[in-house]
Scaffold this active site. Structure first.
Site, PDB file in Angstrom:
ATOM      1  CE1 TYR A  67      -2.669  -1.231   0.088  1.00  0.00           C
ATOM      2  CE2 TYR A  67      -2.359  -3.512  -0.569  1.00  0.00           C
ATOM      3  CZ  TYR A  67      -2.930  -2.269  -0.779  1.00  0.00           C
ATOM      4  OH  TYR A  67      -3.787  -2.081  -1.849  1.00  0.00           O
ATOM      5  CB  SER A  87      -7.241  -7.124  -7.663  1.00  0.00           C
ATOM      6  OG  SER A  87      -7.199  -5.716  -7.515  1.00  0.00           O
ATOM      7  CD  GLN A 129     -11.591  -5.199  -8.411  1.00  0.00           C
ATOM      8  OE1 GLN A 129     -10.414  -5.362  -8.691  1.00  0.00           O
ATOM      9  NE2 GLN A 129     -12.108  -4.012  -8.143  1.00  0.00           N
ATOM     10  CE1 TYR A 145     -11.746  -1.156  -6.478  1.00  0.00           C
ATOM     11  CE2 TYR A 145      -9.807  -1.516  -7.844  1.00  0.00           C
ATOM     12  CZ  TYR A 145     -10.467  -1.658  -6.644  1.00  0.00           C
ATOM     13  OH  TYR A 145      -9.858  -2.312  -5.608  1.00  0.00           O
ATOM     14  CB  THR A 158     -15.108  -3.156  -6.699  1.00  0.00           C
ATOM     15  OG1 THR A 158     -14.734  -4.538  -6.685  1.00  0.00           O
ATOM     16  CG2 THR A 158     -14.967  -2.586  -5.301  1.00  0.00           C
ATOM     17  NE  ARG A 181      -7.632   1.301   2.608  1.00  0.00           N
ATOM     18  CZ  ARG A 181      -7.709   0.792   1.379  1.00  0.00           C
ATOM     19  NH1 ARG A 181      -6.611   0.391   0.763  1.00  0.00           N
ATOM     20  NH2 ARG A 181      -8.875   0.707   0.765  1.00  0.00           N
ATOM     21  CE  LYS A 185     -14.834  -7.694  -3.170  1.00  0.00           C
ATOM     22  NZ  LYS A 185     -14.467  -6.500  -2.359  1.00  0.00           N
ATOM     23  CG  HIS A 239     -12.925  -2.471  -0.042  1.00  0.00           C
ATOM     24  ND1 HIS A 239     -13.380  -2.328  -1.322  1.00  0.00           N
ATOM     25  CD2 HIS A 239     -11.577  -2.545  -0.150  1.00  0.00           C
ATOM     26  CE1 HIS A 239     -12.372  -2.296  -2.171  1.00  0.00           C
ATOM     27  NE2 HIS A 239     -11.263  -2.446  -1.482  1.00  0.00           N
ATOM     28  NE  ARG A 289      -7.564  -3.002   2.184  1.00  0.00           N
ATOM     29  CZ  ARG A 289      -6.297  -2.913   2.554  1.00  0.00           C
ATOM     30  NH1 ARG A 289      -5.914  -3.396   3.745  1.00  0.00           N
ATOM     31  NH2 ARG A 289      -5.386  -2.371   1.776  1.00  0.00           N
TER      32      ARG A 289
END
Length: 380
Positions: A24, A106, A126, A128, A154, A163, A253, A277, A280
């Site tokens: 991960y 985060s 941070q 979202y 972000t 992924r 970001k 990122h 990712r």
């Protein structure tokens, strides 16, 4: 092994972590072309080695969006760091504070805003854009109440990238008995991690969103909630709403395109982190370091530029500063170091990177990071 470089901490992290967690941290999207490109493009940049320059006094300090930094690098937001070492975000924040670097927490951290602020210092936070605006408003209010100095917004995750490593390892997709068996074997074969994190590092929840999932206990429940709440409808107009909630500096970001950078300026951003990122999200896009000079030419005089993705050394940091960044954020570097040995090892990694940067400055004749420019690069 006695680690000497960031890549050594990766080796140690791989030994200590269960496979699902290591993959991960380590993996990228799809075939990981952009993940590799982030590193390769840094390696392809040549510095100009200069001689007979007085570099007795070096100044590594800088200021970004009004925040003084003793060094021109900080710790980027990393999800679930508390699963790599016991209360990992707190340990990493302590190491960052000791060297005078900002720590960015985060939304998907195991430790909450309040825990990091109480145990160390108020982090940069941070966030979202979430579909649940009510809970997003609550998160912003909590960051304000904790006196977080900077909001890092972000914007490159309207949906998670594919992924493949996470599917192969069983981090995503495995269910029922398969998931139980994978987790049991993974933990049992990594006893140091099992004792430090699994047994002593609880609770294993995403601390910042725990209130949105009362009664839920597994990390999988929290990841599913986050995934459902990424907002594919967001536009630059939503920055007006964010600004209504937050009156401090806002850093955008996740931008690698000059037009997006211009739009960020129009939307009132105070700073910008050039980032894909860490490779990712969308595979096959440009590296962050390749995107940086074009963005610096477009908006470098309008806001403070920073960079993440692909940074593996202090030499890389000097290259980024030379191409227009005022600061650089380390991602996998500190995650690997944290997994390898917690706060002490993160501190060692940061000291290594600082030393590498200082040596690179001396050998290029650069006495202040604030004066780094393309004159330090061999562009012929």
């Amino acid at each position: 092994m006695r680690p000497a470089s960031v890549s050594d901490y990766r080796v140690l992290a791989r030994r200590r972590l269960p496979r699902t967690l290591f993959e991960y941290i380590d993996g990228g999207a799809y075939a990981e072309v952009t993940l590799a490109r982030n590193v390769a493009d840094f390696e392809a940049i040549a510095l100009r080695q200069r001689v007979m320059v007085d570099t007795k006094k070096l100044d590594l300090s800088t200021t970004v969006v009004g925040q003084p930094m003793a060094v021109p690098f900080g710790l980027a937001p990393i999800g679930m760091a508390g699963m790599y070492a016991r209360r990992g975000e707190v340990q990493a924040a302590r190491a960052a504070k000791a060297v005078g670097a900002p720590f960015c927490l985060s939304t998907m951290g195991i430790c909450s805003i309040e825990e990091v602020a109480r145990e160390v210092a108020a982090p940069w936070y941070q966030l979202y854009m979430l579909r649940d605006r009510g809970y997003m408003r609550e998160l912003i209010a909590r960051a304000k109440a904790a006196a977080c100095p900077v909001m890092v917004f972000t914007v490159d995750l309207p949906t998670p990238g594919a992924r493949y490593r996470d599917i192969r390892s069983g981090f995503t997709g495995a269910k029922g008995l398969d998931a139980l068996w994978l987790n049991a074997v993974d933990g049992a074969t990594h006893p140091t991690w099992l004792w430090d994190v699994w047994l002593q590092g609880r609770p294993h929840v995403l601390g910042n969103v725990a209130g949105a999932l009362e009664g839920k206990k597994s990390v999988g429940d929290f990841l599913a909630w986050i995934s459902r709440n990424f907002d594919r409808s967001m536009t630059w107009k939503d920055m007006d709403w964010v600004r209504e909630q937050w009156d401090g500096p806002i850093i955008i970001k996740g931008v690698v395109d000059p037009q997006d950078a211009r739009d960020a300026v129009k939307a009132g951003a105070d700073g910008l982190i050039v980032s894909n990122h860490g490779g990712r999200q969308l595979d096959g896009v440009t590296s962050s370091i390749a995107a940086l000079p074009r963005i610096a030419d477009a908006v470098g005089g309008d806001l403070d530029l920073m960079l993440d993705s692909g940074v593996r050394s202090g030499v890389d940091i000097l290259k980024a500063l030379s191409l227009g960044a005022k600061a650089v954020f380390l991602g996998r570097a500190w995650a690997w170091a944290l997994a390898a040995g917690g706060e002490k090892t993160v501190a060692q990694m940061l000291a290594t990177v600082r030393s590498e940067l200082a040596v690179a400055m001396i050998l290029t004749g650069c006495t202040s990071v604030q004066n780094a420019s393309r004159q330090l690069l061999d562009l012929d």
